[in-house]
Every structure is written in C-alpha cells, then in structure tokens.
Scaffold this active site. Structure first.
Site, PDB file in Angstrom:
ATOM      1  N   HIS A   1      -3.796  -9.534  -6.212  1.00 58.48           N
ATOM      2  CA  HIS A   1      -3.560  -8.545  -5.157  1.00 58.48           C
ATOM      3  C   HIS A   1      -2.377  -8.914  -4.273  1.00 58.48           C
ATOM      4  O   HIS A   1      -1.809  -8.035  -3.612  1.00 58.48           O
ATOM      5  CB  HIS A   1      -4.821  -8.362  -4.316  1.00 58.48           C
ATOM      6  CG  HIS A   1      -5.094  -6.936  -3.960  1.00 58.48           C
ATOM      7  ND1 HIS A   1      -5.368  -5.966  -4.910  1.00 58.48           N
ATOM      8  CD2 HIS A   1      -5.101  -6.280  -2.764  1.00 58.48           C
ATOM      9  CE1 HIS A   1      -5.559  -4.807  -4.313  1.00 58.48           C
ATOM     10  NE2 HIS A   1      -5.393  -4.964  -3.020  1.00 58.48           N
TER      11      HIS A   1
ATOM     12  N   TYR B   1       0.953  -1.870   6.442  1.00 59.68           N
ATOM     13  CA  TYR B   1       2.182  -2.552   6.051  1.00 59.68           C
ATOM     14  C   TYR B   1       3.317  -2.350   7.054  1.00 59.68           C
ATOM     15  O   TYR B   1       4.391  -2.935   6.895  1.00 59.68           O
ATOM     16  CB  TYR B   1       2.633  -2.066   4.671  1.00 59.68           C
ATOM     17  CG  TYR B   1       1.656  -2.398   3.581  1.00 59.68           C
ATOM     18  CD1 TYR B   1       1.591  -3.671   3.040  1.00 59.68           C
ATOM     19  CD2 TYR B   1       0.766  -1.444   3.100  1.00 59.68           C
ATOM     20  CE1 TYR B   1       0.676  -3.983   2.053  1.00 59.68           C
ATOM     21  CE2 TYR B   1      -0.158  -1.744   2.117  1.00 59.68           C
ATOM     22  CZ  TYR B   1      -0.193  -3.019   1.599  1.00 59.68           C
ATOM     23  OH  TYR B   1      -1.100  -3.334   0.622  1.00 59.68           O
TER      24      TYR B   1
ATOM     25  N   ARG C   1      -3.186  -2.596  -9.526  1.00 57.29           N
ATOM     26  CA  ARG C   1      -4.291  -3.530  -9.350  1.00 57.29           C
ATOM     27  C   ARG C   1      -4.551  -4.248 -10.667  1.00 57.29           C
ATOM     28  O   ARG C   1      -4.174  -3.771 -11.742  1.00 57.29           O
ATOM     29  CB  ARG C   1      -5.554  -2.794  -8.900  1.00 57.29           C
ATOM     30  CG  ARG C   1      -5.397  -2.020  -7.593  1.00 57.29           C
ATOM     31  CD  ARG C   1      -6.675  -1.268  -7.262  1.00 57.29           C
ATOM     32  NE  ARG C   1      -6.569  -0.518  -6.003  1.00 57.29           N
ATOM     33  CZ  ARG C   1      -6.161   0.736  -5.905  1.00 57.29           C
ATOM     34  NH1 ARG C   1      -5.824   1.409  -7.006  1.00 57.29           N
ATOM     35  NH2 ARG C   1      -6.094   1.345  -4.727  1.00 57.29           N
TER      36      ARG C   1
ATOM     37  N   LYS D   1      -8.855   3.879  -8.326  1.00 54.42           N
ATOM     38  CA  LYS D   1     -10.167   3.943  -7.708  1.00 54.42           C
ATOM     39  C   LYS D   1     -10.744   5.353  -7.847  1.00 54.42           C
ATOM     40  O   LYS D   1     -10.024   6.343  -7.737  1.00 54.42           O
ATOM     41  CB  LYS D   1     -10.077   3.564  -6.232  1.00 54.42           C
ATOM     42  CG  LYS D   1      -9.872   2.069  -5.997  1.00 54.42           C
ATOM     43  CD  LYS D   1      -9.976   1.743  -4.524  1.00 54.42           C
ATOM     44  CE  LYS D   1      -9.893   0.238  -4.295  1.00 54.42           C
ATOM     45  NZ  LYS D   1     -10.019  -0.103  -2.859  1.00 54.42           N
TER      46      LYS D   1
ATOM     47  N   ARG E   1       0.549  -6.903  -5.257  1.00 56.58           N
ATOM     48  CA  ARG E   1       0.481  -5.509  -4.793  1.00 56.58           C
ATOM     49  C   ARG E   1       0.969  -5.420  -3.345  1.00 56.58           C
ATOM     50  O   ARG E   1       1.755  -4.540  -3.000  1.00 56.58           O
ATOM     51  CB  ARG E   1      -0.956  -5.003  -4.908  1.00 56.58           C
ATOM     52  CG  ARG E   1      -1.167  -3.553  -4.447  1.00 56.58           C
ATOM     53  CD  ARG E   1      -2.595  -3.130  -4.774  1.00 56.58           C
ATOM     54  NE  ARG E   1      -2.978  -1.870  -4.148  1.00 56.58           N
ATOM     55  CZ  ARG E   1      -2.738  -0.669  -4.674  1.00 56.58           C
ATOM     56  NH1 ARG E   1      -2.091  -0.573  -5.814  1.00 56.58           N
ATOM     57  NH2 ARG E   1      -3.142   0.428  -4.053  1.00 56.58           N
TER      58      ARG E   1
ATOM     59  N   HIS F   1      -2.756   5.333  -2.103  1.00 51.35           N
ATOM     60  CA  HIS F   1      -3.737   5.222  -1.034  1.00 51.35           C
ATOM     61  C   HIS F   1      -4.315   6.591  -0.701  1.00 51.35           C
ATOM     62  O   HIS F   1      -3.586   7.578  -0.623  1.00 51.35           O
ATOM     63  CB  HIS F   1      -3.079   4.639   0.228  1.00 51.35           C
ATOM     64  CG  HIS F   1      -2.764   3.188   0.113  1.00 51.35           C
ATOM     65  ND1 HIS F   1      -1.767   2.561   0.837  1.00 51.35           N
ATOM     66  CD2 HIS F   1      -3.318   2.204  -0.656  1.00 51.35           C
ATOM     67  CE1 HIS F   1      -1.724   1.283   0.530  1.00 51.35           C
ATOM     68  NE2 HIS F   1      -2.650   1.041  -0.371  1.00 51.35           N
TER      69      HIS F   1
END
Length: 281
Positions: A225, A260, A131, A155, A228, A251
C-alpha cells in the site's frame, strides 16, 4: 457478504480469520454469547494491531452478529455490544516513498523470470496506484492493448478502466514473453517456481517487501500500500488535482483523496495561520 454487499474475496479472507478466532474463543452456540464476552474478544483481538486493523475486526464481528440475529441464531441487536474505536480522519500525514526511492525499488529487479514479473507488479502498484489484490486478480481479458487501458476490479467489485502507460505495458509484455510460465490460468501474474499457480494478494505484498529489502529502502509501511500512497503523492506534486488523483485511485469519497493534500508542506506553510497569541516561526 459476497453476494449482497459486493465484498471481494480478499476482504472476506480478512474477515474470516477474525470470525474463526471468534468461534474458537466463544464456541459455536451463538445463543450463549454475552455482551461482555464479545467485547472482551474484540478488545483482546485488536490489542496487538493498529487502528485500521482494529476497525476491520469490529466490522467483521458486527456483520457476523447482524447475520446471526437476522437468521435467528442469536438474540437480535448483539452487534451493539461491540465497542467502536476512535479514529480521527485526516489526522495523520500520508506515508509514502520519494521518487528516487521508488526508482531504486523498481530498479532492484533482476532480468530473470522472477525479476521481470516483480518489475511489472511494482510498476502497476507505483504508477497506477493499484491495490495488491487488484494486481493479483488482473486477468488477460482485463487488458485492452488496442486502446491502451486496463479494467480494474476494485472495492465492492466495481470495475473501472485505467490508462495503461507505455512503461507499464512494456514491462507486462516483457514478462509475458520471457518470464511467465505456460500455465493455463486467466490471471496474468503467476508463481515462477513450482507449484505453479496464480499470485495471491499476500504474494504481491511479499514481492514489495523483498524489493524494499533489496533496494535498501527504509519504508514507513512495509507492504504494497505504500506504493499506492506514493503514486498519489507523486501525481499531486506533478500538478494533478485532487479530483484527478481520486479518479485514478477510484476513491468513492472526496474526503479520502483530501488526505493527500497535506503532502505539499511548502504550500501548507504559506497558508497556515499562527496560533493565537504566539508569534509565527
């Protein structure tokens, strides 16, 4: 939020802009807030934005109201006055760039100090799926040259190790040797011109936008993004499993990675069932 919930400074910066607007619009006396005024603020603030930004505004205001209620600065339960925005998971196709466009974007960087830095930044985004905030916060201590890996703080401030490919490592080394100014800060990437300082998340996004413009690539997302997303789709098309992609992108939920799975249109056409009562195409 930073201490107890693990939010990053980048996320708090986004929340702060919303909350400053809230205090400007409704005043500092939270006891005077009404459900109607709060709903009107959120709807008005979210109107110019897409669904993701609208959800971010909702989360910021709800969190703030929960804090005010818990500390006695407003009646408890005011967060329930904030409406939710409908969002159907997996309803859209991931927006990404094809491989040749990625190469054009990376290849648009020059050989000067700016170009060497920008190329290293773009490769971290496009090859490792980092990110923008993670690239900006990358520090010298996070790079393990001996084992060929980097530690990424993502995150929730979770730290995870990612492999550092030869291409990305070479680009970072070239920037450090020939492009980085002698600025005594722990961050790897800095501005090249005065005032010298570490890059911010917004600076990384600007680097991507400038590279897209130089390369003449029309991107479905005008920001970092998109690289990514492109890294994830490239890994899938090269045979990586969804679990592998989720591990690289870090994730928390497999449902996020499942988004995806829709990029392989050929495979989807083979397994798609015709609509009842209608002949297949």
């Amino acid at each position: 939020m930073y201490k107890h919930r693990g939010l990053t400074e980048a996320t708090l910066d986004i929340y702060q802009r919303t909350l400053v607007g809230l205090c400007t619009a409704l005043g500092d006396d939270a006891h005077a807030y009404s459900a109607e005024a709060l709903r009107a603020f959120v709807l008005d603030r979210a109107r110019p934005h897409g669904i993701q930004n609208a959800k971010s505004i909702t989360v910021a205001v709800r969190s703030f109201l929960r804090f005010l209620g818990a500390t006695g600065q407003c009646p408890p339960g005011m967060e329930h006055a904030i409406p939710g925005f409908a969002c159907w998971q997996l309803s859209a196709v991931p927006r990404f760039l094809v491989a040749k466009d990625i190469e054009r974007v990376v290849g648009s960087c020059s050989d000067n100090a700016n170009g060497l830095r920008d190329r290293a930044v773009l490769l971290l985004l496009a090859r490792l799926g980092l990110r923008a905030s993670e690239v900006a916060q990358l520090k010298f201590a996070d790079i393990d040259w001996y084992h060929g890996c980097i530690t990424v703080c993502g995150k929730g401030r979770h730290q995870e190790a990612l492999p550092l490919s030869q291409e990305v490592g070479d680009a970072i080394l070239l920037y450090l040797k020939q492009g980085r100014p002698s600025l005594q800060v722990p961050e790897v990437f800095t501005t090249v011109l005065a005032p010298l300082r570490a890059l911010t998340r917004a600076s990384v996004t600007h680097i991507v936008r400038s590279a897209l413009r130089r390369a003449g690539v029309k991107s479905p997302v005008n920001g970092a993004h998109v690289l990514r997303h492109s890294a994830a789709t490239a890994m899938l098309r090269q045979g990586a499993s969804l679990a592998d992609v989720g591990a690289v992108l870090r994730h928390r939920s497999p449902m996020t990675t499942a988004h995806y799975a829709k990029v392989d249109f050929g495979l989807l056409s083979e397994i798609a069932q015709p609509w009842p009562g209608v002949s297949s195409c």
